[in-house]
Design an enzyme around this catalytic site. Structure first.
Site, PDB file in Angstrom:
ATOM      1  N   SER A  28       0.827  -1.203   0.000  1.00 14.31           N
ATOM      2  CA  SER A  28       0.000   0.000   0.000  1.00 14.31           C
ATOM      3  C   SER A  28       0.867   1.260   0.000  1.00 14.31           C
ATOM      4  CB  SER A  28      -0.925  -0.037   1.226  1.00 14.31           C
ATOM      5  OG  SER A  28      -1.625   1.182   1.362  1.00 14.31           O
ATOM      6  N   SER A  54       5.161  -8.719  -6.092  1.00 12.76           N
ATOM      7  CA  SER A  54       5.220  -7.298  -6.473  1.00 12.76           C
ATOM      8  C   SER A  54       6.432  -6.979  -7.355  1.00 12.76           C
ATOM      9  CB  SER A  54       5.304  -6.416  -5.235  1.00 12.76           C
ATOM     10  OG  SER A  54       4.299  -6.733  -4.323  1.00 12.76           O
ATOM     11  N   ASP A  84       4.404  -3.983   9.909  1.00  9.86           N
ATOM     12  CA  ASP A  84       5.130  -3.672  11.145  1.00  9.86           C
ATOM     13  C   ASP A  84       5.636  -4.919  11.865  1.00  9.86           C
ATOM     14  OD1 ASP A  84       4.750  -0.727  11.154  1.00  9.86           O
ATOM     15  OD2 ASP A  84       2.645  -1.307  11.129  1.00  9.86           O
ATOM     16  N   GLN A  87       9.000  -6.175  10.468  1.00  9.50           N
ATOM     17  CA  GLN A  87      10.114  -5.242  10.293  1.00  9.50           C
ATOM     18  C   GLN A  87      11.348  -5.608  11.116  1.00  9.50           C
ATOM     19  OE1 GLN A  87       8.837  -1.159  10.741  1.00  9.50           O
ATOM     20  NE2 GLN A  87       7.350  -1.307   9.067  1.00  9.50           N
ATOM     21  N   HIS A 109       5.612   4.585  10.289  1.00  3.63           N
ATOM     22  CA  HIS A 109       4.891   4.350  11.545  1.00  3.63           C
ATOM     23  C   HIS A 109       5.960   4.055  12.595  1.00  3.63           C
ATOM     24  CE1 HIS A 109       2.045   3.088  14.479  1.00  3.63           C
ATOM     25  NE2 HIS A 109       2.075   1.798  14.233  1.00  3.63           N
ATOM     26  N   GLY A 135      -2.082   4.125   0.919  1.00  7.43           N
ATOM     27  CA  GLY A 135      -1.158   4.309  -0.192  1.00  7.43           C
ATOM     28  C   GLY A 135      -1.812   4.683  -1.509  1.00  7.43           C
ATOM     29  N   ASP A 192      -1.788   6.439  17.231  1.00  6.87           N
ATOM     30  CA  ASP A 192      -2.224   5.585  16.127  1.00  6.87           C
ATOM     31  C   ASP A 192      -2.846   4.289  16.665  1.00  6.87           C
ATOM     32  OD1 ASP A 192      -1.922   5.145  13.053  1.00  6.87           O
ATOM     33  OD2 ASP A 192      -1.211   3.276  13.946  1.00  6.87           O
ATOM     34  N   GLU A 232     -25.540   2.638   6.572  1.00  2.37           N
ATOM     35  CA  GLU A 232     -25.717   4.096   6.640  1.00  2.37           C
ATOM     36  C   GLU A 232     -24.607   4.807   7.398  1.00  2.37           C
ATOM     37  OE1 GLU A 232     -29.601   5.556   7.564  1.00  2.37           O
ATOM     38  OE2 GLU A 232     -30.569   4.120   6.236  1.00  2.37           O
ATOM     39  N   SER A 253     -31.758  14.883   9.805  1.00  6.09           N
ATOM     40  CA  SER A 253     -33.025  15.523  10.192  1.00  6.09           C
ATOM     41  C   SER A 253     -32.923  16.058  11.622  1.00  6.09           C
ATOM     42  CB  SER A 253     -34.154  14.493  10.120  1.00  6.09           C
ATOM     43  OG  SER A 253     -33.980  13.528  11.153  1.00  6.09           O
TER      44      SER A 253
HETATM   45  P1  NAD Z   1       1.428  -3.665   3.061  1.00  4.47           P
HETATM   46  O1  NAD Z   1       0.996  -4.838   3.841  1.00  4.47           O
HETATM   47  O2  NAD Z   1       0.483  -3.038   2.108  1.00  4.47           O
HETATM   48  O3  NAD Z   1       2.732  -3.985   2.184  1.00  4.47           O
HETATM   49  C1  NAD Z   1       3.672  -4.877   2.574  1.00  4.47           C
HETATM   50  C2  NAD Z   1       4.770  -5.012   1.519  1.00  4.47           C
HETATM   51  O4  NAD Z   1       5.886  -5.586   2.168  1.00  4.47           O
HETATM   52  C3  NAD Z   1       4.405  -5.922   0.372  1.00  4.47           C
HETATM   53  O5  NAD Z   1       4.997  -5.440  -0.812  1.00  4.47           O
HETATM   54  C4  NAD Z   1       5.068  -7.236   0.751  1.00  4.47           C
HETATM   55  O6  NAD Z   1       5.446  -7.963  -0.372  1.00  4.47           O
HETATM   56  C5  NAD Z   1       6.289  -6.734   1.475  1.00  4.47           C
HETATM   57  N1  NAD Z   1       6.789  -7.681   2.470  1.00  4.47           N
HETATM   58  C6  NAD Z   1       6.063  -8.383   3.375  1.00  4.47           C
HETATM   59  N2  NAD Z   1       6.885  -9.138   4.135  1.00  4.47           N
HETATM   60  C7  NAD Z   1       8.136  -8.876   3.683  1.00  4.47           C
HETATM   61  C8  NAD Z   1       9.408  -9.359   4.049  1.00  4.47           C
HETATM   62  N3  NAD Z   1       9.534 -10.256   5.039  1.00  4.47           N
HETATM   63  N4  NAD Z   1      10.496  -8.869   3.370  1.00  4.47           N
HETATM   64  C9  NAD Z   1      10.356  -7.949   2.391  1.00  4.47           C
HETATM   65  N5  NAD Z   1       9.169  -7.478   1.999  1.00  4.47           N
HETATM   66  C10 NAD Z   1       8.082  -7.945   2.626  1.00  4.47           C
HETATM   67  O7  NAD Z   1       2.009  -2.620   4.121  1.00  4.47           O
HETATM   68  P2  NAD Z   1       1.568  -1.093   4.310  1.00  4.47           P
HETATM   69  O8  NAD Z   1       0.141  -1.040   4.776  1.00  4.47           O
HETATM   70  O9  NAD Z   1       1.990  -0.320   3.133  1.00  4.47           O
HETATM   71  O10 NAD Z   1       2.450  -0.697   5.582  1.00  4.47           O
HETATM   72  C11 NAD Z   1       3.812  -0.358   5.477  1.00  4.47           C
HETATM   73  C12 NAD Z   1       4.154   0.618   6.578  1.00  4.47           C
HETATM   74  O11 NAD Z   1       3.412   1.830   6.381  1.00  4.47           O
HETATM   75  C13 NAD Z   1       3.796   0.141   7.982  1.00  4.47           C
HETATM   76  O12 NAD Z   1       4.780   0.616   8.868  1.00  4.47           O
HETATM   77  C14 NAD Z   1       2.470   0.825   8.253  1.00  4.47           C
HETATM   78  O13 NAD Z   1       2.213   1.012   9.623  1.00  4.47           O
HETATM   79  C15 NAD Z   1       2.707   2.151   7.558  1.00  4.47           C
HETATM   80  N6  NAD Z   1       1.510   2.904   7.182  1.00  4.47           N
HETATM   81  C16 NAD Z   1       0.511   2.293   6.503  1.00  4.47           C
HETATM   82  C17 NAD Z   1      -0.593   3.024   6.101  1.00  4.47           C
HETATM   83  C18 NAD Z   1      -1.710   2.395   5.321  1.00  4.47           C
HETATM   84  O14 NAD Z   1      -2.734   3.040   5.133  1.00  4.47           O
HETATM   85  N7  NAD Z   1      -1.594   1.183   4.807  1.00  4.47           N
HETATM   86  C19 NAD Z   1      -0.683   4.393   6.409  1.00  4.47           C
HETATM   87  C20 NAD Z   1       0.396   4.995   7.073  1.00  4.47           C
HETATM   88  C21 NAD Z   1       1.473   4.233   7.455  1.00  4.47           C
HETATM   89 MG    MG Z   2      -3.165   4.488  11.570  1.00  5.24          MG
END
Ligand code: NAD
Ligand code: MG
Length: 330
Positions: A28, A54, A84, A87, A109, A135, A192, A232, A253
């Protein structure tokens, strides 16, 4: 305390000139950051696992893709955009060995840094740029010439340039077009988690489910209960999103306004507030973070059970049928 807002004029893209940004993950956030950075003229590489589905997608979008460790080696700035809960492991295995002096480690995050799942060396910058939107919105709005507001935070400033780098990054993904607010890793992470648990995901969905159950148990048709308690909600949330709670009450209303204002405080009362505070305390103490990391290590037994029991709930089965009548939801 009111936050300062930073705009394009406060951010200099030149700070990123000659630097390579490694975006780890292409989900995302990852795809939106990588593409926006690329189109802002920044040198970007994407880091993924070799088997990632991907990989092809990022390559056909014109990006250079490498295995995570290789991308981390190439990146002067390493942005960690994988889930997360993974990571910590990916950091240990593939990023830390390449996190040499003067590089920057970035997040969207604060969870892993704030709860010490990742402990970076003292000689690198550590900062966050977190868009306040999913995203696909970060990407779409950028292509339309605008941006999604972001938060930024500096955890560690080894080079003395962390703030300028964070703002430049925020500009490159479109954030400073809308406005960027400064926070801390602690504030971003704790608010958050509290927001998603007590209000957005946990609070809102239990309110909806409980309302549905009460109507069905009282003998009303589940389809009608679904419309009233779940369907709704979007209308109401859209109104609040566009103009706050007053705007919502202005649009419904007078009967709904009187009923809502006089009854809502009986649903969410001082006892509810106490329990919501207890949830915040579990976040602040680290108890929630520990529970969630243990859950991951144990193979997600509780998450799996809770997912299954939600799937069996009548609101979900009825909802599936009703939504199939709604052509515009796809
Ligand atoms: P996501 O789940 O959409 O994407 C995960 C990506 O990481 C995928 O491309 C996957 O292939 C890859 N991946 C998964 N495991 C892996 C590994 N072991 N090694 C390498 N790549 C790996 O994640 P996201 O929602 O984009 O979240 C990413 C960060 O952004 C997080 O820290 C999240 O808290 C933060 N964040 C997300 C949003 C949101 O709306 N989704 C908003 C703000 C911040
Ligand atoms: Mg959030």
């Amino acid at each position: 305390m009111k936050a300062t807002t930073y705009y394009n004029g406060d951010a200099d893209l030149e700070k990123l000139a000659g630097k390579t940004v490694a975006v780890i993950g292409y989900g995302s956030q990852g795809h939106a950051h990588a593409l926006n950075l690329h189109e802002s003229g920044i040198d970007v590489v994407v880091g993924l696992r070799r088997e990632s589905s991907s990989w092809k997608e990022a390559e056909s979008a014109g990006l250079r893709v490498f295995e995570t460790a290789q991308a981390a080696a190439k990146g002067d700035i390493i942005m960690v955009l994988i889930p997360d809960q993974h990571q910590g492991t990916v950091y240990k295995e593939s990023i830390e060995p390449h996190l040499t002096e003067g590089k920057a480690l970035m997040f969207a995050h604060g969870f892993n840094i704030h709860f010490d799942e990742i402990v970076p060396p003292a000689n690198v910058d550590v900062f966050m740029v977190a868009p306040k939107g999913p995203g696909h919105l970060v990407r779409r709005v950028y292509t339309e010439g605008s941006g999604v507001p972001c938060l930024f935070a500096i955890y560690q400033d080894a080079t003395g340039e962390a703030k300028e780098l964070a703002l430049a990054y925020a500009r490159a993904i479109g954030g400073t077009r809308a406005g960027v607010l400064e926070t801390t890793f602690k504030e971003e992470t704790e608010t958050d988690l509290f927001g998603e648990q007590a209000v957005l995901c946990g609070g809102a969905s239990e309110l909806v489910k409980t309302g549905f159950e009460i109507l069905v148990e009282a003998g009303y048709q589940p389809e009608i209960a679904y419309f009233e308690c779940l369907h709704e909600l979007k209308l109401i949330v859209d109104l609040m999103y566009e103009g706050g709670i007053e705007r919502m009450y202005y649009s419904v209303s007078d009967t709904a306004e009187y009923g809502g204002l006089s009854r809502g405080t009986r649903v969410i009362d001082t006892d509810t507030k106490k329990r919501m505070k207890a949830i915040l305390e579990e976040v602040q103490s680290g108890a929630f973070a520990k529970e969630w990391m243990d859950e991951n290590r144990n193979g997600l037994p509780n998450l799996t059970r809770m997912r299954e029991s939600l799937g069996d709930h009548q609101i979900e089965t009825v909802g599936k049928e009703l939504r199939s009548m709604m052509d515009w939801i796809k």
